[in-house]
Structure formats: C-alpha cells, structure tokens
Design an enzyme around this catalytic site. Structure first.
Site, mmCIF file in Angstrom:
data_model
loop_
_atom_site.group_PDB
_atom_site.id
_atom_site.type_symbol
_atom_site.label_atom_id
_atom_site.label_comp_id
_atom_site.label_asym_id
_atom_site.label_seq_id
_atom_site.Cartn_x
_atom_site.Cartn_y
_atom_site.Cartn_z
ATOM 1 N N SER A 132 7.547 1.999 -2.445
ATOM 2 C CA SER A 132 7.511 1.614 -1.032
ATOM 3 C C SER A 132 8.302 0.346 -0.801
ATOM 4 C CB SER A 132 6.081 1.412 -0.550
ATOM 5 O OG SER A 132 6.118 0.948 0.786
ATOM 6 N N LYS A 187 0.432 6.181 -3.342
ATOM 7 C CA LYS A 187 1.560 5.978 -2.425
ATOM 8 C C LYS A 187 1.347 6.761 -1.121
ATOM 9 C CE LYS A 187 5.469 5.115 -0.482
ATOM 10 N NZ LYS A 187 6.232 6.172 -0.009
ATOM 11 N N HIS A 190 -1.073 4.876 0.926
ATOM 12 C CA HIS A 190 -0.323 3.728 1.473
ATOM 13 C C HIS A 190 0.388 4.164 2.750
ATOM 14 C CE1 HIS A 190 3.536 1.757 2.122
ATOM 15 N NE2 HIS A 190 3.022 0.641 1.626
ATOM 16 N N ASN A 191 1.046 5.303 2.708
ATOM 17 C CA ASN A 191 1.781 5.791 3.882
ATOM 18 C C ASN A 191 0.836 6.176 5.013
ATOM 19 O OD1 ASN A 191 3.945 5.478 2.186
ATOM 20 N ND2 ASN A 191 4.928 7.393 2.781
ATOM 21 N N GLU A 194 -0.048 3.094 6.653
ATOM 22 C CA GLU A 194 1.166 2.672 7.397
ATOM 23 C C GLU A 194 1.248 3.418 8.752
ATOM 24 O OE1 GLU A 194 4.775 2.842 4.913
ATOM 25 O OE2 GLU A 194 5.703 3.928 6.579
#
Ligand code: 2AM
Length: 473
Positions: A132, A187, A190-191, A194
């Site tokens: 990222s 990940k 995480h997105n 986001e």
C-alpha cells in the site's frame, strides 16, 4: 552483466516500475522483465542512470530467470487475476526448488492460498504480499504485508525491510504477517478501511459545501484544521486539503471532476468476507455501495425526473457555520475511529477462524507509514497496545473511551441536519448505527424471531427460560 541480481521483478506498469526503482535505489541489483519488451527498454533507458546501473532489463523470461541469484526471488506486479496464474505457470517451468515468487498485486487471499498450495507441490515458495502507498509509496517506501512461508520470508527480509516505509519510531513498515493468504487478507482489510474513511470524508465535504456553503479555499482550511486533531491527522485528510486548493486554467479542478467513483476488487471482497465470517462492518459495506450508486449515472438521471426531495434548506448564521465545522469534526473523529475498529474486528475474527496467529499491534504499527490509511491515531493505538500481541480487548478499551461524551451528541445532531437537507450520509449514518446496535441493550430481532416461528416454525429462545420454544400463533 556478469554478477547475478539479488532479486527480480515482472510487470513494469507504474507500481512495478516504481518498486523496481525503489529496490535499485536502496542498493540492490534487480532484474526486470515485462511482457512488452519496449517497456523494459524504455524503463532501463529512463532510470538506469538514476539507479547507478543496478537495474537490469531482460528480453525473455528465460534470460530473466538465468540472471538471478539462487534461491531466486521474483516479485510479480502483473494485472491481478488470470495474468498472475499465467505468469506463475510460465515461471514455474523455469525455476528450481526453493525459489520464491512474491505476488505484490491485489490478489484475493483465497487465490493466494490456492497458488501457494499448487507451487508447494513443486517445491516452490509463494508469498502473497499486500503493498500500500500508491505510486509514491512504491517509489519512496510502501507499507508491505507479506504472508506465506516464514522461511521464505527470512530470505527476502533484508530487501523488504530496506525498501519499506518507516514508522514513527523509524522501524520498517513490514513484518511477516503470517501463514498462507494472511498478507493479502490484511491488505484487503486495509483497503476496506480506506474505502470507509474516504466515504466519510466525502460526506463531510458534501455537508460543509451544501449546508455550510463553504468555498473550496475555505474547505481546504477547514480540513487543514481537522488535520491538527491528533485523532484525525492523516494522509487522507492532508491530500484532501491540497485537492480543494488545486486550480487548472483558473478553475478549481474538484468542481469539474465527474462524481462517479469506481470500485475495484478489494472493497467488495472485504464486504463479502465480512458477511462470510459474520462480522458487522456496515461502514465498509455502504462505502462500496456509495461508489456503486455514484457510478450508476443512467439510473441517477432517470430517477431525478421522478424523485422529488421534500427537504429543508437550512440557512446558517456565521456562528452556526462555525458550529457546523466543529460538529463535522466530531462526527469525523468518532466515525474514523469506528472504521478502524470494524476493520480490526474483521482481522481478529479471520485470525481466529483461519488460525494465522497474527500480531495485531504489529499490523497496526506497519500501517503507520507508507500506506494510504496512515495516521497518528494508528501510532497512538500501537503505543497503547505495546508488546501485547493479542490485545484486542485493549484496542477496544482505547477506542471506546473516545466515544461516550458530547461529541456523540453533536454527531447525532449532524445526522438529523443532513437528512433534513436531503444529503445522503450513508457512511456516517451506518457508523452511528454500528455504535448504537452494539450499545443498545435490546434489539428488535425478538420480533423477527417471532415472525420466523409464525411462518416457518423455526423456534425461538426466551429471556426467562432455557431451551427452544415454538408457539401455535
Ligand atoms: P504489458 O506492459 O505487456 O501490458 C499491468 O497491466 C502489468 O501487467 C503490465 O506490466 C502488463 O504488461 C502486465 N500484464 C498484463 N497481462 C499480462 C499477462 N497476461 N502476462 C504477462 N504480463 C501481463
């Protein structure tokens, strides 16, 4: 080139090219290969000098593989999906036992596990590594989330630790996340976080612009003010302040950008897996939906002919405008905290389900630098957790302390003001519902249970007696 390269990279689109330059700039010899050879040649022409001749281009995959030290370490940054499988198949025929393929694309964690299993049967290692930070991160230091064999990780560790961003204490933003697809899972979450935070920021913008009537330069200043709040200070708010000020040909660009956002795989995958695991993460879900509705331009145009908004047009005094700025700040602060909490809840549940043995404090730490959701709140959270790897209880306590006071009241007032004015606030509202659903002692699902028993004899449990009951309604 006579000496062999320490590492190789396949796929020279922006992310791959920047990551290769980053690796070379950190002093490692790196071989690169791209399906279209002209791209490789141009890349070496443009950046060979910058890297002091540490970048080496290969015309064929065979030449590329032969240029690498063993065990070979090969980063893949090709288009997600079938191209990853195709490239792995092709590479596997050229590799030797113990070589390592590292997929740094946005692959689904289940695909990563499938590829790991297939390659393990051939004696090859496969690491699924989330990355990222966008283009800038890839070039100057991303947050890296590798998952897979620990022994293979140890082989790539010296390179990855040098290439990664640094956290607030100067430590590299990379750890071995865990076995199997855990790196790509983390990940993906995480997105998801986001998506949620970006939607909340977009709704804040809508409220401030529509009700507050603030101009772009004023919005930039307001968000710069929010960025002084230690629970909000973040990369996403920082770039937001810059976006509002950016002009082209004398016009503010933001006013001319189409309001249709796309949604790639990771946001949708997060919502799918949250449902599979039975984790309530409404803000992430509605953030994906909000992008979908924004992109439905024909549906929106059609509905606008028939839907009439019966709304207020609140006019604010200068004092009330000031109050609105503070209300939005409070709502943003509490909502952002709860977005992190929803994402972490998903990681904790997946960790238990898949037995990855994740270190939550370290995952939060490596999100402090390089990545898109980096923020000072994550630093405070990581410090609060300290060395306690499984401190989900502590995370919860730290998060909840922020939520009980007057800020919550302002958040509720802001929601009614937004709804009265016809401003869709799905993420703010979903986050408040998240809080309320957990806070409320009794939810109305007793009625749902009664209905299910009425039409399907599904049975129900009672609050006053043990056992399963059925009523002839
Ligand atoms: P290209 O430059 O030849 O298109 C992002 O699309 C990256 O993935 C690019 O480097 C692209 O190579 C590569 N890519 C896309 N599909 C591919 C495939 N089927 N095989 C190999 N590389 C591919």
């Amino acid at each position: 080139m006579s000496a062999k390269s320490t590492i190789g990279l396949v796929g020279l689109a922006t992310m791959g090219a920047n990551l290769a330059r980053n690796i070379a700039n950190k002093g490692f010899h790196i071989s690169v290969f791209n399906r279209t050879t002209e791209k490789t040649e141009k890349f070496i022409q443009d950046f060979g000098k910058e890297s002091k001749d540490k970048l080496h281009g290969s015309k064929t995959l065979k030449e590329f593989v032969a240029s690498l030290e063993t065990p070979r370490k090969i980063i893949l940054l090709v288009k997600a999906g079938q191209p990853v499988d195709d490239m792995i198949t092709e590479l596997a025929t050229l590799l030797d036992k113990n070589d390592i393929i590292i997929d740094c694309g946005n692959s689904h964690f289940k695909d990563t596990e499938r590829r790991q299993n297939a390659l393990a049967s051939q004696g090859l290692n496969f690491i699924g590594c989330g990355i990222s930070g966008g283009e800038e991160g890839a070039l100057h230091g991303p947050s890296l989330m590798p998952g897979g064999s620990k022994a293979a990780w140890e082989k790539i560790r010296p390179i990855f630790e040098k290439v990664a961003a640094k956290d607030f204490a100067g430590k590299p933003c990379v750890i071995h996340i865990g076995d199997l697809g855990s790196g790509h899972f983390v990940k993906m979450v995480h997105n998801g976080i986001e998506y949620a935070i970006m939607q909340i920021l977009a709704e804040s913008y809508d409220i401030l612009k529509t009700i507050g009537k603030f101009t772009n330069p004023e919005l930039s200043k307001i968000f710069a003010g929010y960025n002084k709040n230690s629970n909000l200070k973040s990369f996403l708010i920082e770039i937001t302040t810059k976006i509002f000020n950016k002009k082209e040909d004398g016009k503010f660009i933001i006013d001319y950008i189409k309001d249709a956002a796309g949604q790639k795989g990771t946001g949708k995958w997060t919502t799918e897996i949250a449902h599979d695991l039975g984790i309530y993460s409404p803000t992430i879900n509605v953030a994906v939906d909000a992008r979908i509705v924004s992109g439905d331009t024909s549906g929106r145009t059609m509905c606008q002919q028939f839907f009439t908004l019966k709304t207020s047009k609140t006019k604010l005094s200068p004092a009330a405008k000031k109050k609105l700025i503070k209300q939005v700040e409070d709502a943003l602060e509490l909502s952002t905290i709860l977005c992190y909490e929803q994402g972490l809840g998903l990681i904790v549940k997946a960790d238990r389900e898949y037995k990855w043995n994740l270190n939550y404090a370290e995952i939060i730490r490596i999100w402090q630098g390089g990545c898109i959701i980096r923020s000072t709140y994550l630093k405070d959270l990581a410090i609060a957790l300290g060395k306690d790897q499984k401190a989900s209880g502590k995370i919860f306590t730290k998060i909840m302390k922020n939520l009980g006071g007057d800020k919550q009241k302002f958040w509720r007032k802001l929601m009614s003001l937004s709804l009265e004015n016809g401003i869709p606030v799905p993420a703010f509202y979903a986050t408040l519902n998240y809080y309320d659903s957990y806070a409320k002692a009794r939810l109305p699902q007793n009625l749902i249970q009664a209905q299910r028993d009425f039409f399907g004899a599904h049975g129900y449990e009672r609050t006053d007696k043990e056992g399963s009951f059925h009523t002839e309604w």
